[in-house]
Design a protein around this motif. Structure first.
Motif, PDB file in Angstrom:
ATOM      1  N   THR A  26       0.817  -1.214   0.000  1.00 32.26           N
ATOM      2  CA  THR A  26       0.000   0.000   0.000  1.00 32.26           C
ATOM      3  C   THR A  26       0.852   1.266   0.000  1.00 32.26           C
ATOM      4  N   ALA A  27       1.893   1.271   0.801  1.00 29.07           N
ATOM      5  CA  ALA A  27       2.740   2.470   0.905  1.00 29.07           C
ATOM      6  C   ALA A  27       3.481   2.759  -0.397  1.00 29.07           C
ATOM      7  N   PHE A  28       3.673   1.775  -1.232  1.00 32.00           N
ATOM      8  CA  PHE A  28       4.419   1.965  -2.477  1.00 32.00           C
ATOM      9  C   PHE A  28       3.510   2.295  -3.654  1.00 32.00           C
ATOM     10  N   LYS A  29       2.399   1.582  -3.764  1.00 34.04           N
ATOM     11  CA  LYS A  29       1.615   1.664  -5.003  1.00 34.04           C
ATOM     12  C   LYS A  29       0.917   3.010  -5.188  1.00 34.04           C
ATOM     13  N   GLY A  30       0.487   3.669  -4.116  1.00 37.95           N
ATOM     14  CA  GLY A  30      -0.205   4.950  -4.269  1.00 37.95           C
ATOM     15  C   GLY A  30      -1.460   4.806  -5.113  1.00 37.95           C
ATOM     16  N   ASP A  31      -1.510   5.538  -6.217  1.00 35.16           N
ATOM     17  CA  ASP A  31      -2.680   5.501  -7.115  1.00 35.16           C
ATOM     18  C   ASP A  31      -2.524   4.473  -8.237  1.00 35.16           C
ATOM     19  N   SER A  32      -1.528   3.625  -8.147  1.00 38.80           N
ATOM     20  CA  SER A  32      -1.293   2.628  -9.201  1.00 38.80           C
ATOM     21  C   SER A  32      -2.445   1.627  -9.275  1.00 38.80           C
ATOM     22  N   LYS A  33      -2.729   1.185 -10.495  1.00 36.90           N
ATOM     23  CA  LYS A  33      -3.746   0.159 -10.706  1.00 36.90           C
ATOM     24  C   LYS A  33      -3.087  -1.224 -10.589  1.00 36.90           C
ATOM     25  N   VAL A  34      -3.601  -2.009  -9.677  1.00 31.31           N
ATOM     26  CA  VAL A  34      -3.030  -3.340  -9.415  1.00 31.31           C
ATOM     27  C   VAL A  34      -4.015  -4.399  -9.875  1.00 31.31           C
ATOM     28  N   MET A  35      -3.497  -5.455 -10.480  1.00 31.18           N
ATOM     29  CA  MET A  35      -4.364  -6.545 -10.940  1.00 31.18           C
ATOM     30  C   MET A  35      -3.882  -7.876 -10.383  1.00 31.18           C
ATOM     31  N   LYS A  36      -4.844  -8.684  -9.940  1.00 29.00           N
ATOM     32  CA  LYS A  36      -4.539 -10.029  -9.434  1.00 29.00           C
ATOM     33  C   LYS A  36      -4.433 -10.982 -10.624  1.00 29.00           C
ATOM     34  N   LEU A  37      -3.301 -11.638 -10.715  1.00 24.06           N
ATOM     35  CA  LEU A  37      -3.063 -12.549 -11.844  1.00 24.06           C
ATOM     36  C   LEU A  37      -2.878 -13.982 -11.329  1.00 24.06           C
ATOM     37  N   PHE A  38      -3.963 -14.536 -10.815  1.00 26.80           N
ATOM     38  CA  PHE A  38      -3.930 -15.947 -10.393  1.00 26.80           C
ATOM     39  C   PHE A  38      -5.242 -16.617 -10.772  1.00 26.80           C
ATOM     40  N   ALA A  39      -5.301 -17.925 -10.632  1.00 26.47           N
ATOM     41  CA  ALA A  39      -6.429 -18.701 -11.155  1.00 26.47           C
ATOM     42  C   ALA A  39      -7.604 -18.809 -10.195  1.00 26.47           C
ATOM     43  N   LYS A  40      -7.420 -18.500  -8.931  1.00 26.76           N
ATOM     44  CA  LYS A  40      -8.472 -18.726  -7.935  1.00 26.76           C
ATOM     45  C   LYS A  40      -9.666 -17.792  -8.166  1.00 26.76           C
ATOM     46  N   HIS A  41     -10.827 -18.397  -8.475  1.00 28.37           N
ATOM     47  CA  HIS A  41     -12.098 -17.681  -8.670  1.00 28.37           C
ATOM     48  C   HIS A  41     -12.093 -16.730  -9.873  1.00 28.37           C
ATOM     49  N   ILE A  42     -11.048 -16.724 -10.674  1.00 26.57           N
ATOM     50  CA  ILE A  42     -10.997 -15.818 -11.829  1.00 26.57           C
ATOM     51  C   ILE A  42     -10.609 -16.632 -13.077  1.00 26.57           C
TER      52      ILE A  42
END
Length: 275
Positions: free
Chosen positions: A172-188
């Motif tokens: 959280t302290a690093f990303k700021g306003d960056s858009k983060v995406m989860k790239l794993f297979a669970k439920h997606i």
């Protein structure tokens, strides 16, 4: 008057008397045998006792031999040793060991990563945010200039979906306003992630090597704009295994490296970090 002469006993009568004398003598002998006192057992004579087999106690030497026969587990080894941070040499060695059985000497040399592509490794004193700030001090500027879809600026590869969620929360302290995406297979599903990457600009991707490899295969993730590839190298699961200690994950990581990462590293457009 004449006295009658005493008659001598006949032979028959003598035999009868002898027989009766013999029988009487026999009875006397038997009676003496029956009434003869039985000698008492000596006090020193010991009665037989029950025997029990007692197993010999295990000595220290026997215990040591038994322990030596047992196969050492990674949990036993690591429990007695201090954790050591991963280094670029560890990754290079793993790659050579993995490909040595089916690659020629020349091909193995081509797999060698240049030293310049490696960022400073985590010395186990950093949190994820502090480590990312150290290796990428100009992140805010990079993020603002990134506008390409179906790609990310920074990719973090870890061993499981649960670990990916932990990493996302800890940055959280690093990303700021960056858009983060989860790239794993669970439920997606893969197709859902492909559509999301096509629709929006994503700066940070965090996921497992299996799903990331599948997204690259299907054209949903383009590696060319990628600037930082970080491996969650030093973290251990409940069995004290690192992600690269698990054969399936190690195999998928090396497949990703061959899908364009190696060429990007050699062109010096991509940097590798070991967290």
């Amino acid at each position: 008057m004449r006295r009658p002469k005493s008659q001598k006993p006949s032979a028959q009568s003598r035999q009868v008397e002898a027989a009766s004398d013999g029988e009487g003598g026999g009875d006397t002998a038997m009676t003496q045998q029956e009434t003869a006192p039985v000698p008492a057992l000596s006090k020193k004579t010991k009665q037989p006792k029950e025997c029990f087999l007692i197993q010999p106690k295990e000595t220290n030497e026997d215990a040591t031999k038994t322990r030596k026969r047992k196969k050492k587990k990674i949990t036993d080894v690591l429990a007695k040793s201090e954790p050591k941070p991963g280094t670029p040499e560890d990754l290079q060695k793993l790659m050579k060991d993995y490909y040595s059985s089916n690659r020629s000497v020349i091909e193995l040399e081509e797999l060698t990563l240049p030293d310049l592509c490696f960022l400073k490794a985590n010395d186990l004193t950093h949190s994820l945010s502090s480590y990312l700030k150290e290796i990428c001090p100009k992140w805010v500027k990079l993020r603002k200039n990134h506008s390409e879809k179906k790609s990310v600026l920074m990719l973090i590869i870890c061993g499981s979906a649960i670990r990916a969620l932990e990493l996302i929360r800890s940055m959280t302290a690093f990303k700021g306003d960056s858009k983060v995406m989860k790239l794993f297979a669970k439920h997606i599903k893969v197709q859902e992630q492909v559509k999301l990457l096509e629709k929006r600009v994503v700066h940070l991707g965090v996921g497992t090597p299996g799903r990331i490899k599948e997204l690259i295969k299907q054209g949903g993730l383009n590696l060319n704009p990628l600037k930082f590839l970080v491996f969650d190298w030093n973290w251990r699961d409940q069995k004290l295994r690192r992600m690269m200690d698990i054969p399936e994950i190690r195999k998928e990581v090396f497949e990703i490296l061959e899908m364009g990462v190696l060429s990007l590293c050699k062109s010096e457009s991509l940097k590798l970090g070991l967290f």
